[in-house]
Scaffold this active site. Sequence first.
Site, PDB file in Angstrom:
ATOM      1  N   PRO A 142     -22.423  -2.986 -55.026  1.00 58.72           N
ATOM      2  CA  PRO A 142     -23.173  -1.764 -54.725  1.00 58.72           C
ATOM      3  C   PRO A 142     -22.616  -0.912 -53.578  1.00 58.72           C
ATOM      4  CG  PRO A 142     -24.289  -3.643 -53.785  1.00 58.72           C
ATOM      5  CD  PRO A 142     -23.108  -4.188 -54.552  1.00 58.72           C
ATOM      6  N   CYS A 143     -21.433  -0.352 -53.778  1.00 59.21           N
ATOM      7  CA  CYS A 143     -20.840   0.507 -52.755  1.00 59.21           C
ATOM      8  C   CYS A 143     -21.659   1.788 -52.556  1.00 59.21           C
ATOM      9  CB  CYS A 143     -19.386   0.814 -53.084  1.00 59.21           C
ATOM     10  SG  CYS A 143     -19.126   1.561 -54.704  1.00 59.21           S
TER      11      CYS A 143
END
Length: 179
Positions: A142-143
């Site tokens: 989840p950047c």
Amino acid sequence: MCNIKTLFSYEEMDSPMGPLTVIATQNGICRIDFGSLEENLPSLQSWMSKHYLKGELIHSPEELKPVVDQLASYFSGNLQQFTIPLDLYGTPFQIKVWEELKGIPYGATCSYKDIAQGIGAPKAVRAVGSANNKNPVPIIIPCHRVVGSNGALVGYGGGLDKKELLLNIELQNFIPKSS
């Protein structure tokens, strides 16, 4: 270097942000690209060359159905934690950053500085930003949950509109765990 040929399975799927192309080896998901396979083929070939990968792309909807199902569940707000094996290609530093990103809870955000401190390299904020930008498996890693130190939405390989959409999905569907 060995010249072993790898089979890359792929599937395209619709998402709230447009088409996604999911690519996997026999070991796990190695890429998720925004757009169709045709649109992403040049960058995929460049990525394979950079990592000394030779292989063949095979359309494998059945094999990738569990991944597509989990992504669809995430987009509909019914999945907060992915349970998909990954096969990551990157530098040791990039992989360290990507592993740290996986620890950011659903519905939460943190800064690039927080990630740098989390991996024990507090002065490597720019390098963390660069590794974040090269994340080959957005959404699952989840950047999109990384924001500027002032809380502003900054930088996202897929565009800030996609980052905002992903964060809104999580905000709308976040249910805190009761203690």
